[in-house]
Scaffold this motif. Structure first.
Motif, PDB file in Angstrom:
ATOM      1  N   LEU A  84      56.327 -19.651  29.516  1.00  0.00           N
ATOM      2  CA  LEU A  84      56.556 -19.845  28.084  1.00  0.00           C
ATOM      3  C   LEU A  84      55.432 -19.201  27.286  1.00  0.00           C
ATOM      4  O   LEU A  84      54.256 -19.463  27.532  1.00  0.00           O
ATOM      5  CB  LEU A  84      56.644 -21.342  27.754  1.00  0.00           C
ATOM      6  CG  LEU A  84      56.870 -21.688  26.285  1.00  0.00           C
ATOM      7  CD1 LEU A  84      58.235 -21.193  25.813  1.00  0.00           C
ATOM      8  CD2 LEU A  84      56.753 -23.175  26.070  1.00  0.00           C
ATOM      9  N   HIS A  85      55.804 -18.349  26.336  1.00  0.00           N
ATOM     10  CA  HIS A  85      54.852 -17.680  25.457  1.00  0.00           C
ATOM     11  C   HIS A  85      55.291 -17.901  24.010  1.00  0.00           C
ATOM     12  O   HIS A  85      56.455 -18.191  23.742  1.00  0.00           O
ATOM     13  CB  HIS A  85      54.796 -16.179  25.756  1.00  0.00           C
ATOM     14  CG  HIS A  85      54.543 -15.879  27.197  1.00  0.00           C
ATOM     15  ND1 HIS A  85      53.312 -16.001  27.779  1.00  0.00           N
ATOM     16  CD2 HIS A  85      55.384 -15.477  28.180  1.00  0.00           C
ATOM     17  CE1 HIS A  85      53.391 -15.679  29.048  1.00  0.00           C
ATOM     18  NE2 HIS A  85      54.643 -15.365  29.326  1.00  0.00           N
ATOM     19  N   PHE A  86      54.366 -17.737  23.118  1.00  0.00           N
ATOM     20  CA  PHE A  86      54.662 -17.916  21.696  1.00  0.00           C
ATOM     21  C   PHE A  86      54.359 -16.624  20.955  1.00  0.00           C
ATOM     22  O   PHE A  86      53.361 -15.958  21.233  1.00  0.00           O
ATOM     23  CB  PHE A  86      53.837 -19.063  21.114  1.00  0.00           C
ATOM     24  CG  PHE A  86      54.166 -20.395  21.725  1.00  0.00           C
ATOM     25  CD1 PHE A  86      55.229 -21.133  21.258  1.00  0.00           C
ATOM     26  CD2 PHE A  86      53.421 -20.891  22.787  1.00  0.00           C
ATOM     27  CE1 PHE A  86      55.557 -22.347  21.836  1.00  0.00           C
ATOM     28  CE2 PHE A  86      53.724 -22.102  23.364  1.00  0.00           C
ATOM     29  CZ  PHE A  86      54.795 -22.835  22.879  1.00  0.00           C
ATOM     30  N   GLN A  87      55.229 -16.275  20.003  1.00  0.00           N
ATOM     31  CA  GLN A  87      55.039 -15.096  19.170  1.00  0.00           C
ATOM     32  C   GLN A  87      55.258 -15.492  17.718  1.00  0.00           C
ATOM     33  O   GLN A  87      55.860 -16.524  17.421  1.00  0.00           O
ATOM     34  CB  GLN A  87      56.024 -13.991  19.543  1.00  0.00           C
ATOM     35  CG  GLN A  87      55.805 -13.399  20.903  1.00  0.00           C
ATOM     36  CD  GLN A  87      56.845 -12.336  21.223  1.00  0.00           C
ATOM     37  OE1 GLN A  87      57.864 -12.200  20.545  1.00  0.00           O
ATOM     38  NE2 GLN A  87      56.587 -11.577  22.285  1.00  0.00           N
ATOM     39  N   ARG A  88      54.782 -14.650  16.833  1.00  0.00           N
ATOM     40  CA  ARG A  88      55.024 -14.832  15.403  1.00  0.00           C
ATOM     41  C   ARG A  88      55.876 -13.667  14.900  1.00  0.00           C
ATOM     42  O   ARG A  88      55.692 -12.526  15.293  1.00  0.00           O
ATOM     43  CB  ARG A  88      53.705 -14.824  14.627  1.00  0.00           C
ATOM     44  CG  ARG A  88      52.844 -16.019  14.884  1.00  0.00           C
ATOM     45  CD  ARG A  88      53.118 -17.053  13.848  1.00  0.00           C
ATOM     46  NE  ARG A  88      52.265 -18.219  14.112  1.00  0.00           N
ATOM     47  CZ  ARG A  88      52.505 -19.381  13.631  1.00  0.00           C
ATOM     48  NH1 ARG A  88      53.565 -19.574  12.863  1.00  0.00           N
ATOM     49  NH2 ARG A  88      51.716 -20.392  13.885  1.00  0.00           N
ATOM     50  N   THR A  89      56.820 -13.978  14.024  1.00  0.00           N
ATOM     51  CA  THR A  89      57.632 -12.925  13.403  1.00  0.00           C
ATOM     52  C   THR A  89      56.877 -12.367  12.207  1.00  0.00           C
ATOM     53  O   THR A  89      55.823 -12.870  11.827  1.00  0.00           O
ATOM     54  CB  THR A  89      58.997 -13.477  12.948  1.00  0.00           C
ATOM     55  OG1 THR A  89      58.782 -14.477  11.958  1.00  0.00           O
ATOM     56  CG2 THR A  89      59.784 -14.038  14.114  1.00  0.00           C
ATOM     57  N   ALA A  90      57.429 -11.339  11.597  1.00  0.00           N
ATOM     58  CA  ALA A  90      56.803 -10.738  10.415  1.00  0.00           C
ATOM     59  C   ALA A  90      56.760 -11.730   9.253  1.00  0.00           C
ATOM     60  O   ALA A  90      55.868 -11.669   8.407  1.00  0.00           O
ATOM     61  CB  ALA A  90      57.559  -9.476  10.006  1.00  0.00           C
ATOM     62  N   GLN A  91      57.708 -12.660   9.223  1.00  0.00           N
ATOM     63  CA  GLN A  91      57.748 -13.668   8.160  1.00  0.00           C
ATOM     64  C   GLN A  91      56.827 -14.837   8.466  1.00  0.00           C
ATOM     65  O   GLN A  91      56.693 -15.752   7.646  1.00  0.00           O
ATOM     66  CB  GLN A  91      59.176 -14.190   7.954  1.00  0.00           C
ATOM     67  CG  GLN A  91      60.148 -13.150   7.442  1.00  0.00           C
ATOM     68  CD  GLN A  91      60.653 -12.227   8.534  1.00  0.00           C
ATOM     69  OE1 GLN A  91      60.560 -12.526   9.721  1.00  0.00           O
ATOM     70  NE2 GLN A  91      61.171 -11.078   8.130  1.00  0.00           N
TER      71      GLN A  91
END
Length: 125
Positions: A84-91
């Motif tokens: 499990l990894h976490f990312q951020r979107t442009a928003q």
């Protein structure tokens, strides 16, 4: 009266058809459980992402909630900590990304290597 030769499937052609169809059925029975597990993982990700307060949870809280969902769905061959990894979107929204692969031995030295990449945005407020 002229004799006509009968037409139709011979024993050998019928046997070859049975072998080919049997191989594909065997392959489906070997691979299908991995796709069912992936379906359970997608369901668990969607459930955790929509929980009330999920957007304010930290990584540790989301991992714990996902482990609980996995125990309910009998998913045991993956690691929440490793996969499990976490990312951020442009928003600025947080996205849970669950990447893993499954190695399925088919027969002798033939194997299938399935790679799954499931993503779900954390939206629960």
């Amino acid at each position: 009266m002229a004799w006509r030769r009968e037409r139709g499937a011979s024993l050998w052609s019928a046997l070859i058809c049975v072998i080919v169809i049997g191989f594909w059925v065997f392959l489906a029975f070997k691979i299908w459980p991995s796709y069912l597990d992936n379906w359970q993982i997608e369901k668990a990700l969607a459930s955790v992402a929509k929980q009330p307060g999920a957007a304010s949870m930290g990584r540790r809280g989301l991992r714990a909630a996902l482990r609980r969902e996995f125990s309910v769905g009998y998913v045991s061959h993956v690691s929440v900590h490793k996969d499990l990894h976490f990312q951020r979107t442009a928003q600025g929204a947080r996205v849970m990304v669950f990447r893993y692969h499954v190695h399925i031995p088919i027969m002798a030295n033939i194997a299938a290597d399935l790679r799954f990449d499931d993503r779900h945005a954390v939206t629960g407020r």
